[in-house]
Design a protein around this motif. Structure first.
Motif, PDB file in Angstrom:
ATOM      1  N   ASP A  10      25.909-114.825 -75.849  1.00  0.00           N
ATOM      2  CA  ASP A  10      25.976-113.269 -76.165  1.00  0.00           C
ATOM      3  C   ASP A  10      26.838-112.889 -74.837  1.00  0.00           C
ATOM      4  N   GLU A  11      28.020-112.086 -74.928  1.00  0.00           N
ATOM      5  CA  GLU A  11      28.569-111.534 -73.968  1.00  0.00           C
ATOM      6  C   GLU A  11      28.041-110.488 -73.154  1.00  0.00           C
ATOM      7  N   GLU A  12      26.759-109.895 -73.933  1.00  0.00           N
ATOM      8  CA  GLU A  12      25.984-108.953 -73.142  1.00  0.00           C
ATOM      9  C   GLU A  12      25.211-109.614 -71.926  1.00  0.00           C
ATOM     10  N   ARG A  13      25.148-111.009 -72.305  1.00  0.00           N
ATOM     11  CA  ARG A  13      24.168-111.763 -71.158  1.00  0.00           C
ATOM     12  C   ARG A  13      24.908-112.185 -70.039  1.00  0.00           C
ATOM     13  N   VAL A  14      26.371-112.003 -70.074  1.00  0.00           N
ATOM     14  CA  VAL A  14      27.510-112.552 -68.918  1.00  0.00           C
ATOM     15  C   VAL A  14      28.280-111.485 -68.558  1.00  0.00           C
ATOM     16  N   HIS A  15      28.244-111.597 -67.080  1.00  0.00           N
ATOM     17  CA  HIS A  15      29.177-110.476 -66.391  1.00  0.00           C
ATOM     18  C   HIS A  15      30.062-111.585 -65.595  1.00  0.00           C
ATOM     19  N   ARG A  16      31.355-111.411 -65.451  1.00  0.00           N
ATOM     20  CA  ARG A  16      32.432-112.066 -64.731  1.00  0.00           C
ATOM     21  C   ARG A  16      32.884-111.279 -63.942  1.00  0.00           C
ATOM     22  N   VAL A  17      33.233-112.031 -62.384  1.00  0.00           N
ATOM     23  CA  VAL A  17      33.798-111.312 -61.299  1.00  0.00           C
ATOM     24  C   VAL A  17      34.620-112.558 -60.669  1.00  0.00           C
ATOM     25  N   SER A  18      35.770-112.282 -60.102  1.00  0.00           N
ATOM     26  CA  SER A  18      36.603-112.934 -59.426  1.00  0.00           C
ATOM     27  C   SER A  18      36.048-112.796 -58.061  1.00  0.00           C
ATOM     28  N   TYR A  19      36.086-113.837 -56.997  1.00  0.00           N
ATOM     29  CA  TYR A  19      35.519-113.952 -55.682  1.00  0.00           C
ATOM     30  C   TYR A  19      36.655-112.826 -54.990  1.00  0.00           C
ATOM     31  N   GLU A  20      37.963-112.993 -55.489  1.00  0.00           N
ATOM     32  CA  GLU A  20      38.823-112.085 -54.794  1.00  0.00           C
ATOM     33  C   GLU A  20      38.515-110.566 -54.967  1.00  0.00           C
ATOM     34  N   SER A  21      38.192-110.075 -56.064  1.00  0.00           N
ATOM     35  CA  SER A  21      37.976-109.049 -56.639  1.00  0.00           C
ATOM     36  C   SER A  21      36.731-108.512 -55.805  1.00  0.00           C
ATOM     37  N   LEU A  22      35.740-109.386 -55.668  1.00  0.00           N
ATOM     38  CA  LEU A  22      34.369-108.861 -55.107  1.00  0.00           C
ATOM     39  C   LEU A  22      34.604-108.666 -53.399  1.00  0.00           C
ATOM     40  N   VAL A  23      35.422-109.570 -52.862  1.00  0.00           N
ATOM     41  CA  VAL A  23      35.636-109.328 -51.581  1.00  0.00           C
ATOM     42  C   VAL A  23      36.511-108.300 -50.887  1.00  0.00           C
ATOM     43  N   LYS A  24      37.421-107.964 -52.025  1.00  0.00           N
ATOM     44  CA  LYS A  24      38.307-106.711 -51.651  1.00  0.00           C
ATOM     45  C   LYS A  24      37.874-105.325 -52.093  1.00  0.00           C
ATOM     46  N   ASP A  25      36.762-105.491 -52.898  1.00  0.00           N
ATOM     47  CA  ASP A  25      36.340-104.198 -53.511  1.00  0.00           C
ATOM     48  C   ASP A  25      34.598-104.193 -53.273  1.00  0.00           C
ATOM     49  N   PRO A  26      33.957-104.878 -52.530  1.00  0.00           N
ATOM     50  CA  PRO A  26      32.574-105.007 -52.644  1.00  0.00           C
ATOM     51  C   PRO A  26      31.659-103.982 -53.190  1.00  0.00           C
ATOM     52  N   ILE A  27      31.768-102.877 -52.734  1.00  0.00           N
ATOM     53  CA  ILE A  27      31.075-101.627 -53.408  1.00  0.00           C
ATOM     54  C   ILE A  27      31.467-101.550 -54.860  1.00  0.00           C
ATOM     55  N   GLY A  28      32.448-101.559 -55.172  1.00  0.00           N
ATOM     56  CA  GLY A  28      32.934-101.163 -56.452  1.00  0.00           C
ATOM     57  C   GLY A  28      32.391-102.359 -57.304  1.00  0.00           C
ATOM     58  N   GLU A  29      32.642-103.476 -57.012  1.00  0.00           N
ATOM     59  CA  GLU A  29      32.145-104.611 -57.920  1.00  0.00           C
ATOM     60  C   GLU A  29      30.641-104.854 -58.049  1.00  0.00           C
ATOM     61  N   LEU A  30      29.986-104.586 -56.778  1.00  0.00           N
ATOM     62  CA  LEU A  30      28.389-104.645 -56.999  1.00  0.00           C
ATOM     63  C   LEU A  30      27.894-103.509 -57.537  1.00  0.00           C
ATOM     64  N   SER A  31      28.463-102.227 -57.937  1.00  0.00           N
ATOM     65  CA  SER A  31      28.051-101.225 -58.720  1.00  0.00           C
ATOM     66  C   SER A  31      28.176-101.754 -59.994  1.00  0.00           C
ATOM     67  N   LYS A  32      29.198-102.398 -60.485  1.00  0.00           N
ATOM     68  CA  LYS A  32      29.293-102.867 -61.920  1.00  0.00           C
ATOM     69  C   LYS A  32      28.412-103.823 -62.176  1.00  0.00           C
ATOM     70  N   LEU A  33      28.130-104.821 -61.254  1.00  0.00           N
ATOM     71  CA  LEU A  33      27.115-105.865 -61.333  1.00  0.00           C
ATOM     72  C   LEU A  33      25.781-105.188 -61.445  1.00  0.00           C
ATOM     73  N   LEU A  34      25.432-104.375 -60.761  1.00  0.00           N
ATOM     74  CA  LEU A  34      23.817-103.650 -60.706  1.00  0.00           C
ATOM     75  C   LEU A  34      23.861-102.748 -62.373  1.00  0.00           C
ATOM     76  N   LYS A  35      24.840-102.205 -62.740  1.00  0.00           N
ATOM     77  CA  LYS A  35      24.748-101.800 -63.976  1.00  0.00           C
ATOM     78  C   LYS A  35      24.178-102.579 -64.968  1.00  0.00           C
ATOM     79  N   PHE A  36      25.241-103.995 -65.002  1.00  0.00           N
ATOM     80  CA  PHE A  36      24.937-105.150 -65.899  1.00  0.00           C
ATOM     81  C   PHE A  36      23.352-105.469 -65.673  1.00  0.00           C
ATOM     82  N   LEU A  37      22.991-105.584 -64.601  1.00  0.00           N
ATOM     83  CA  LEU A  37      21.587-105.864 -64.312  1.00  0.00           C
ATOM     84  C   LEU A  37      20.539-105.005 -64.684  1.00  0.00           C
ATOM     85  N   ASN A  38      20.949-103.760 -65.097  1.00  0.00           N
ATOM     86  CA  ASN A  38      19.928-102.824 -65.042  1.00  0.00           C
ATOM     87  C   ASN A  38      18.892-102.624 -63.564  1.00  0.00           C
ATOM     88  N   ILE A  39      19.862-102.586 -62.540  1.00  0.00           N
ATOM     89  CA  ILE A  39      19.222-102.595 -61.411  1.00  0.00           C
ATOM     90  C   ILE A  39      19.505-101.181 -60.675  1.00  0.00           C
TER      91      ILE A  39
END
Length: 284
Positions: free
Chosen positions: A208-237
């Motif tokens: 189920d795609e709702e259980r999987v979050h995708r992120v590229s290494y390059e996007s994460l290190v270039k915009d760590p705050i933005g990408e982490l914010s998306k991740l935390l929303k996915f994890l309900n943290i």
């Protein structure tokens, strides 16, 4: 489970360690006090010839054993989210999912040529005793003799190897002996990367795609705050802006391109020929 298990999936040298460490700086998030727990995942299948364990290899005893260790982390650290990162899991996502059907997955990928250059250094690394000792405490007691012999053999092999490499490092692929015999070390690393991302991609198509979050290494290190914010929303943290800023304070984009820079132009051309379809899939 009274906590959320989260499994980070990615090929070696793709930012999996960095991502785990960032998440584990947040309140209520914890992991094991060592780098990886492949020994735990392989308990009961220790003599299986590769890390590509099929889901059918999960017995009730193995499932209970692995889940017990997740429960230990949650209890020991009073965690509401338990993060697990073992690169070899990218080769056996269905196996992992049979053990942890309630898990969420974070799939991180990186330029395969860059990852190859970085992984080559690990194949030829010097002994890091503190690193080894951190992991030893999580090796199942009955499996210690097996891993002890393998480790000594790998180190001895490095002394006599023409490439000054270990006998093995990273995820063990099906047919690994033949791959090591027929390809250069750079090519072996590239094939490890390719098999890991292709296996993970195939497995996630059935989850189920709702259980999987995708992120590229390059996007994460270039915009760590933005990408982490998306991740935390996915994890309900829930995390405050200051928590997020502090957790990514050490993230840097300076490693982008370092792996490529360590390779010659001829080596890059050869590697591209070998793994071009997979590179193209991810836009590299």
């Amino acid at each position: 489970m009274t906590y959320q298990p989260v499994v980070i999936v990615g090929a070696p040298r793709s930012g999996t360690n960095m991502l785990r460490d960032v998440l584990c700086q947040l309140p209520g998030v914890a992991t094991w006090p060592c780098d990886e727990i492949n020994y735990i995942w392989r308990h009961g299948n220790v003599r299986y010839p590769s890390d590509e364990l099929p889901a059918e290899r999960v017995s009730p005893t193995i499932r209970e054993y692995i889940r017990k260790h997740f429960n230990w982390v949650a209890s020991h650290y009073s965690a509401t989210t338990v993060i697990e990162k073992t690169c070899a899991n990218s080769l056996r996502v269905p196996f992992v999912d049979r053990v942890l059907p309630e898990a969420k997955y974070i799939y991180i990928h990186r330029d395969g040529i860059d990852a190859t250059g970085s992984a080559t250094l690990r194949w030829t690394a010097e002994l890091d005793l503190p690193y080894i000792m951190q992991k030893v405490r999580f090796v199942p007691v009955m499996d210690l003799p097996y891993y002890g012999v393998r480790y000594i053999w790998s180190r001895l092999y490095r002394l006599f190897s023409r490439e000054r490499r270990l006998a093995f490092w990273g995820p063990a692929l099906d047919g690994m002996s033949e791959i090591l015999e027929n390809y250069s070390l750079h090519e072996v690393c590239a094939l490890q990367w390719q098999r890991c991302v292709e296996s993970a991609e195939s497995a996630f198509s059935d989850i189920d795609e709702e259980r999987v979050h995708r992120v590229s290494y390059e996007s994460l290190v270039k915009d760590p705050i933005g990408e982490l914010s998306k991740l935390l929303k996915f994890l309900n943290i829930e995390a405050s802006p200051s928590d997020i800023s502090q957790s990514v304070a050490g993230v840097s984009s300076s490693s982008i391109g370092k792996g490529r820079a360590s390779l010659s132009e001829a080596e890059i051309i050869r590697l591209k020929t070998l793994i071009e379809p997979t590179l193209a899939r991810y836009g590299y």
